[in-house]
Design a protein around this motif. Structure first.
Motif, PDB file in Angstrom:
ATOM      1  N   ARG A  51      34.075   5.010  23.266  1.00 52.44           N
ATOM      2  CA  ARG A  51      33.104   4.509  24.366  1.00 52.44           C
ATOM      3  C   ARG A  51      32.171   5.590  24.835  1.00 52.44           C
ATOM      4  NH1 ARG A  51      35.374   3.087  30.104  1.00 52.44           N
ATOM      5  NH2 ARG A  51      37.400   3.187  28.591  1.00 52.44           N
ATOM      6  N   TYR A  52      32.942   6.837  25.317  1.00 52.06           N
ATOM      7  CA  TYR A  52      32.122   7.720  26.034  1.00 52.06           C
ATOM      8  C   TYR A  52      31.437   8.891  25.043  1.00 52.06           C
ATOM      9  CZ  TYR A  52      33.366   6.459  30.578  1.00 52.06           C
ATOM     10  OH  TYR A  52      33.490   5.802  31.769  1.00 52.06           O
ATOM     11  N   LEU A  53      31.858   8.881  23.787  1.00 50.97           N
ATOM     12  CA  LEU A  53      30.801   9.854  22.726  1.00 50.97           C
ATOM     13  C   LEU A  53      29.615   8.754  22.620  1.00 50.97           C
ATOM     14  CD1 LEU A  53      30.361  11.823  20.951  1.00 50.97           C
ATOM     15  CD2 LEU A  53      31.602  10.720  19.045  1.00 50.97           C
ATOM     16  N   ASN A  54      29.720   7.705  22.434  1.00 49.99           N
ATOM     17  CA  ASN A  54      28.558   6.498  22.561  1.00 49.99           C
ATOM     18  C   ASN A  54      27.610   6.964  23.643  1.00 49.99           C
ATOM     19  OD1 ASN A  54      27.292   4.541  21.089  1.00 49.99           O
ATOM     20  ND2 ASN A  54      29.369   3.743  20.702  1.00 49.99           N
ATOM     21  N   GLU A  55      28.130   7.028  24.788  1.00 52.39           N
ATOM     22  CA  GLU A  55      27.486   7.259  26.048  1.00 52.39           C
ATOM     23  C   GLU A  55      26.687   8.417  26.031  1.00 52.39           C
ATOM     24  OE1 GLU A  55      29.424   4.905  29.278  1.00 52.39           O
ATOM     25  OE2 GLU A  55      28.529   6.509  30.694  1.00 52.39           O
ATOM     26  N   TRP A  56      27.750   9.440  25.841  1.00 54.95           N
ATOM     27  CA  TRP A  56      27.120  10.767  25.941  1.00 54.95           C
ATOM     28  C   TRP A  56      26.166  10.982  25.189  1.00 54.95           C
ATOM     29  CZ3 TRP A  56      32.958  12.380  26.006  1.00 54.95           C
ATOM     30  CH2 TRP A  56      33.720  12.169  27.282  1.00 54.95           C
ATOM     31  N   LEU A  57      26.120  10.652  23.802  1.00 56.21           N
ATOM     32  CA  LEU A  57      24.924  10.634  22.756  1.00 56.21           C
ATOM     33  C   LEU A  57      23.683  10.033  23.371  1.00 56.21           C
ATOM     34  CD1 LEU A  57      26.774  10.419  19.493  1.00 56.21           C
ATOM     35  CD2 LEU A  57      25.800  12.327  20.329  1.00 56.21           C
ATOM     36  N   GLU A  58      23.843   9.055  24.248  1.00 57.03           N
ATOM     37  CA  GLU A  58      22.836   8.698  24.732  1.00 57.03           C
ATOM     38  C   GLU A  58      22.096   9.339  26.119  1.00 57.03           C
ATOM     39  OE1 GLU A  58      24.187   4.685  25.737  1.00 57.03           O
ATOM     40  OE2 GLU A  58      24.303   4.110  23.598  1.00 57.03           O
ATOM     41  N   MET A  59      23.209  10.075  26.985  1.00 56.43           N
ATOM     42  CA  MET A  59      22.650  10.831  28.121  1.00 56.43           C
ATOM     43  C   MET A  59      22.452  12.228  28.068  1.00 56.43           C
ATOM     44  SD  MET A  59      23.410   8.854  30.858  1.00 56.43           S
ATOM     45  CE  MET A  59      24.099   9.845  32.231  1.00 56.43           C
ATOM     46  N   VAL A  60      23.140  12.910  27.241  1.00 58.13           N
ATOM     47  CA  VAL A  60      23.241  14.524  27.259  1.00 58.13           C
ATOM     48  C   VAL A  60      22.738  14.907  25.935  1.00 58.13           C
ATOM     49  CG1 VAL A  60      25.048  16.535  27.373  1.00 58.13           C
ATOM     50  CG2 VAL A  60      25.474  14.196  28.425  1.00 58.13           C
ATOM     51  N   PRO A  61      21.781  16.181  25.990  1.00 54.64           N
ATOM     52  CA  PRO A  61      21.523  16.751  24.978  1.00 54.64           C
ATOM     53  C   PRO A  61      22.502  17.309  24.066  1.00 54.64           C
ATOM     54  CG  PRO A  61      20.384  17.746  26.708  1.00 54.64           C
ATOM     55  CD  PRO A  61      21.324  16.643  27.291  1.00 54.64           C
ATOM     56  N   VAL A  62      22.419  16.712  22.739  1.00 55.49           N
ATOM     57  CA  VAL A  62      23.402  17.091  21.712  1.00 55.49           C
ATOM     58  C   VAL A  62      23.942  18.164  21.540  1.00 55.49           C
ATOM     59  CG1 VAL A  62      21.761  17.081  19.706  1.00 55.49           C
ATOM     60  CG2 VAL A  62      24.222  16.320  19.628  1.00 55.49           C
ATOM     61  N   SER A  63      22.949  19.354  21.836  1.00 53.71           N
ATOM     62  CA  SER A  63      23.560  20.783  21.831  1.00 53.71           C
ATOM     63  C   SER A  63      24.722  21.119  22.619  1.00 53.71           C
ATOM     64  CB  SER A  63      22.296  21.632  21.986  1.00 53.71           C
ATOM     65  OG  SER A  63      21.890  21.223  23.259  1.00 53.71           O
ATOM     66  N   ARG A  64      25.039  20.208  23.570  1.00 47.46           N
ATOM     67  CA  ARG A  64      26.102  20.680  24.665  1.00 47.46           C
ATOM     68  C   ARG A  64      26.972  19.738  24.556  1.00 47.46           C
ATOM     69  NH1 ARG A  64      24.295  19.898  29.604  1.00 47.46           N
ATOM     70  NH2 ARG A  64      22.070  19.694  29.336  1.00 47.46           N
ATOM     71  N   ILE A  65      27.320  18.964  23.283  1.00 45.91           N
ATOM     72  CA  ILE A  65      28.666  18.251  23.212  1.00 45.91           C
ATOM     73  C   ILE A  65      29.270  18.961  22.091  1.00 45.91           C
ATOM     74  CG2 ILE A  65      29.632  16.090  22.410  1.00 45.91           C
ATOM     75  CD1 ILE A  65      26.974  14.737  23.452  1.00 45.91           C
ATOM     76  N   MET A  66      30.646  19.366  22.268  1.00 49.33           N
ATOM     77  CA  MET A  66      31.672  19.722  21.167  1.00 49.33           C
ATOM     78  C   MET A  66      32.819  18.819  20.949  1.00 49.33           C
ATOM     79  SD  MET A  66      31.285  23.952  21.970  1.00 49.33           S
ATOM     80  CE  MET A  66      31.597  23.465  23.705  1.00 49.33           C
ATOM     81  N   ALA A  67      32.826  18.262  19.517  1.00 49.76           N
ATOM     82  CA  ALA A  67      33.695  17.194  19.596  1.00 49.76           C
ATOM     83  C   ALA A  67      35.080  17.156  19.032  1.00 49.76           C
ATOM     84  CB  ALA A  67      32.950  16.170  18.502  1.00 49.76           C
TER      85      ALA A  67
END
Ligand SMILES: [Zn+2]
Length: 447
Positions: A372-388
């Motif tokens: 749910r939240y990976l979906n949301e973060w990809l809509e909200m946050v610049p992808v360069s600041r997500i580490m999975a």
């Protein structure tokens, strides 16, 4: 018009219900498979583990099926009612696998459902070839574990199967060492100081007396610089296990007052958290200024804490907003997807460009929340600041299983985004590579 839309909706539902893939306009079929293959081919940077050195495991009393319960699984047995005094019997006593099973069986039967424990089941199925955990499998499974630990099992899992290039370990003297292993370091003695004993111990350790607040602050600088020399890659803040993540900017005089009360107190003086807070907060701000000076990222445990009885409100990432504003040059990495504060984390990471989201441990906490939240973060946050990815595990087997789950969730989320037309296939591949490798490589200065 309304009835025509309902009619079309019925057709779409019918096709879906029949289990066939609904062709998406303009997208060549098979994108889920292509996405899966691409994600499987990626090299991974694992941003957070507590791995035990396999040489230590080989000499331990948990070189049997209990190995897989290190940390997460054991915590859910406790949550299911098992007495915490079983810890020593389970991990530190020389008893047979069947005796260990008899200890935990009632609690396993009440907690086999949790995702922590599904990770264990996944490990025994994928890596050891056993279907289930029960009185008849724990013996042969334990025997197999003992055999594989005679080989280079640790590297075969992490380097060969998981394709992990680097691992950041938050550990101690029991952790493995190696050129692909980076270290996170904590400064707990300062950030949680409440006793005269702590101050005296630091002075003895550093062979340098501590008489004033300035001496105490200097001791933190000395330790920080020593850790830096020893290869520290990231500062880890663990405070929400003990206290609130609210670190106020404190006047020097207020910190000095607390310091003096400790120094002039009895040998066994321990003050309350509330009384110690001005000094702890003051030291936290000094630690942040060191991170800024030496350009080191700061990783913070946010959200659910391991173990029983912790206060979840202490770990809300909202409490950190003043640090993000006060130290714009410091990169803050918020661990564990801040479970259950995923929405708050979205807003914080969107509005503060020095905030990174790290999904480590999240997949084993809850796969549904992760998706749910990976979906949301990809809509909200610049992808360069997500580490999975990070497993937050003590043993390689559970890293393997959590990575398998993480990849499945990432492929699901990205395939949905392709089918909705949100991302092209090329963009989705780019996202996968960035969140599993490139972003961490850049943040931690890796190849
Ligand atoms: Zn951890």
């Amino acid at each position: 018009m309304k009835s025509r839309i309902s009619f079309l909706l019925c057709i779409v539902l019918a096709v879906n219900a029949s289990g066939q893939q609904v062709p998406v306009k303009g997208i060549p079929p098979g994108y889920e498979i292509r996405m899966k293959r691409y994600v499987d081919s990626l090299r991974i940077i694992d941003t957070h583990e507590h791995l035990l050195d396999p040489e230590i495991i080989k000499k331990s009393f948990f070189l049997d099926f209990s190995l897989l319960f290190q940390q997460n699984g054991f915590d859910d047995l406790l949550s299911a009612g098992m007495p915490s005094s079983y810890y020593d019997k389970f991990f530190n006593d020389s008893i047979s696998p069947l005796d260990k099973w008899n200890l935990i069986e009632p609690y396993w039967n009440n907690s086999f459902n949790t995702s922590f424990n599904r990770i264990i089941i996944s490990s025994i199925r994928s890596l050891y070839g056993f279907d289930d955990l029960n009185a008849s499998t724990v013996g042969p499974l334990s025997e197999k574990i003992r055999r594989v630990y005679e080989t280079d099992w640790f590297n075969r899992i992490l380097k060969d199967s998981c394709r992990i290039d680097y691992i950041i370990i938050d550990g101690n003297q029991l952790s493995p060492k190696g050129e692909n292993i980076l270290s996170a370091r904590r400064f707990e003695s300062w950030l949680n100081v409440r006793s005269k004993y702590t101050i005296d111990s630091i002075a003895i350790m550093q062979l340098d007396p501590i008489y004033t607040l300035e001496d105490f602050v200097k001791s933190l600088t000395i330790d920080f610089e020593k850790e830096l020399k020893d290869g520290m890659s990231v500062v880890k803040i663990f405070s929400s296990y003990y206290r609130t993540l609210s670190f106020e900017k404190t006047e020097t005089d207020a910190a000095r007052k607390v310091f003096r009360s400790l120094l002039t107190g009895d040998e066994d003086l321990v003050i309350s958290l509330r009384d110690a807070k001005p000094l702890q907060d003051y030291l936290m701000h000094h630690l942040m200024s060191l991170a800024r000076k030496y350009r080191l990222p700061v990783a913070i445990h946010t959200g659910i804490q391991a173990g029983l009885g912790k206060i979840i409100g202490n770990s809300n990432p909202e409490l950190l907003a003043n640090l993000f504003n006060d130290y714009p040059d410091v990169n803050f990495v918020l661990y564990h997807g801040s479970y259950p504060f995923g929405g708050e984390l979205s807003a914080l990471a969107k509005n503060h460009r020095n905030v990174y989201i790290d999904l480590n441990w999240m997949y084993s906490i809850s796969p549904t929340y992760s998706e749910r939240y990976l979906n949301e973060w990809l809509e909200m946050v610049p992808v360069s600041r997500i580490m999975a990815f990070g497993g937050d595990c003590a043993v390689a087997e559970n890293v393997y299983s959590e990575l398998k789950l993480a990849k499945k969730i990432i492929v699901n989320v990205l395939s949905d985004k392709i089918s909705e037309g949100y991302f092209s296939e090329a963009e989705a591949r780019n996202v996968a590579r960035m969140i599993l490798h490139d972003n961490a490589a850049r943040l931690y200065n890796l190849r």
